[in-house]
Design an enzyme around this catalytic site. Structure first.
Site, PDB file in Angstrom:
ATOM      1  N   GLU A 127      27.101  -2.650  19.596  1.00 48.08           N
ATOM      2  CA  GLU A 127      27.839  -1.849  20.574  1.00 48.08           C
ATOM      3  C   GLU A 127      27.271  -0.445  20.730  1.00 48.08           C
ATOM      4  OE1 GLU A 127      32.305  -3.853  20.055  1.00 48.08           O
ATOM      5  OE2 GLU A 127      32.015  -1.718  19.626  1.00 48.08           O
ATOM      6  N   GLU A 128      26.958   0.180  19.606  1.00 52.54           N
ATOM      7  CA  GLU A 128      26.538   1.583  19.674  1.00 52.54           C
ATOM      8  C   GLU A 128      25.079   1.749  20.074  1.00 52.54           C
ATOM      9  OE1 GLU A 128      27.639   3.966  16.317  1.00 52.54           O
ATOM     10  OE2 GLU A 128      29.774   3.712  16.706  1.00 52.54           O
ATOM     11  N   GLU A 145      29.319  -3.560  15.550  1.00 54.14           N
ATOM     12  CA  GLU A 145      29.251  -2.109  15.768  1.00 54.14           C
ATOM     13  C   GLU A 145      27.822  -1.638  16.049  1.00 54.14           C
ATOM     14  OE1 GLU A 145      31.342   0.306  16.183  1.00 54.14           O
ATOM     15  OE2 GLU A 145      33.251  -0.651  15.710  1.00 54.14           O
TER      16      GLU A 145
END
Lengths: 281, 281
Positions: free
Chosen positions: A162-163, A159
């Site tokens: 990805e962010e 995460e």
């Protein structure tokens, strides 16, 4: 109809796998067209057959392409156990006694990532493009949902990447929260994860993230949104204590179990006061 | 068919609740008989209506009594989101873009209870009537599944009471394990919970429990089943360190959140090195 044979596709009994609890698991093939009348005939003869065998639970996994067979199964006494986008799992209990079938999954699992640059005391923070915080300018930790079959410590790394484009290493779970009715009747477990950054150049995800930035931890913590939110205030206090070197969370170690085929992560307090392990049996 | 009106049962559009994400949630009443042709007509006019309204996700909760309508919905483009014994939740995504609907629950949650009598250094142990340990004479901690909507700290007290008749108080989570494919494709989170006994007279549950007894902790830990099982050895070592006063787990505190209607439990390291809290905002 007599129930005989179980091996060929021409037999009068649905073929299934047998589990260790007296259950039969039938996977209906989505490439195998079957009309409801044929299925009903097979189903009734199969149940008679399994009853003679002393079977208890019957599981039928119906791909969504075979939705035409759902009504037949329910009318024969099956009920829903769980469903995923591409299939419906139906169950039936042969004995007269109350069923002892395992319950369905009850929780979704999420993570929030506390990515700290220890040299600058800056934390990786994002602003989201949608949701209740949209347009508020509030800085928050990267968050996300743990996928089916994914480890919490893997999901946190994914995460963050990805962010924000930042590579990071999982350190420990600092705390977790359990909440209920977060999604229809389901519950939620949210793990706050301490991460060590391995890169520092941010490349934000365009679709979900409005802004991503390293900001001073004290600036993050001073936001009214954090100070006025009991949960976030707890988490912020824990993070501050962690920065000051006075907090121990749970770190992951791999362990195999009698019950499992493979090793899985145990999260435990591995600080100086915890038991020392030599790394395996 | 025109899509007009949304208030009366005679209208041409299914009535639904509207959520904050541009979604519509329709509950089909299980007492309201509806034939597939009528449902199809209502469904197509409703989707046209919601499309004009700019709606995105459409949720239809079909009670198992309305199983006759599942096939119609799927043929119109709905798919399965999740199911429980008495209903099936179907979803549909109106926009051309990829859907952003939340995922289904992925984890089951279980507890194992370490109930220690600190005066005698005895632990509450059980032998199970069924399962893989049946007939082996192995002593284990009481274990169980956390119900939907149930707090981990509540579930641990309930399971100890159900299996052994012992009243207990939740102290803290000592460790937890995440494992995968424990039940079809679903994952599992298992929390080891330290409990303080409030009563000592055992009354074992007849149906599941073969024997229940207070046994010396060292006797529990010395069992080959524990010593040869990497996971149980970790847990046993943690428990021993805890007995010696040198381990801090996560204890629950109630905290409310911006996102929730009510307070929920946050589990954190509340030992002397953890942040001191005054108990609320």
């Amino acid at each position: 109809m007599a129930a005989e044979g179980e091996t060929s596709s021409e037999s009068l009994v649905l073929s299934g796998m047998h589990d260790h609890y007296g259950g039969v698991i039938v996977h209906i093939n989505d490439n195998d067209p079957m009309d409801p009348a044929t299925f009903l005939s097979l189903l009734t003869s199969s149940i008679a057959h399994w009853k003679l065998q002393g079977k208890k639970g019957v599981w039928i996994k119906l791909p969504i392409e075979r939705v035409n067979l759902v009504e037949v199964a329910v009318k024969e006494g099956f009920w829903y156990h769980h469903a995923e986008p591409m299939y419906l799992m139906l169950v039936y209990w042969i004995p007269q006694s109350p069923h002892t079938l395992p319950s369905n999954a009850t929780h979704r699992v999420g993570i929030g990532a506390f990515v700290l640059n220890p040299n600058t005391r800056q934390v990786l923070a994002v602003q989201e493009k949608s949701g209740v915080l949209q347009g508020t300018g509030v800085w928050k930790f990267p968050t996300g949902v743990v996928d089916e079959g994914e480890d919490i410590c893997v999901a946190a790394v994914r995460e963050v990447k990805e962010e924000t484009g930042i590579d990071s290493e999982f350190v420990e779970v600092l705390a977790f929260r359990q909440s209920h009715k977060s999604f229809f009747e389901k519950s939620d477990l949210f793990f706050v994860c301490m991460m060590r950054p391995l890169s520092f150049d941010i490349q934000k995800q365009e679709h979900e993230i409005e802004a991503a930035q390293w900001i001073p931890f004290d600036e993050y913590a001073a936001q009214p949104f954090v100070q006025n939110n009991e949960l976030l205030k707890y988490i912020s206090d824990i993070c501050k204590t962690k920065i000051d070197g006075q907090y121990s969370g749970f770190s992951p170690v791999l362990a195999s179990s009698f019950y499992d085929q493979q090793a899985s992560y145990v999260y435990l307090n591995n600080s100086s006061t915890a038991p020392k392990r030599d790394g395996g049996v």
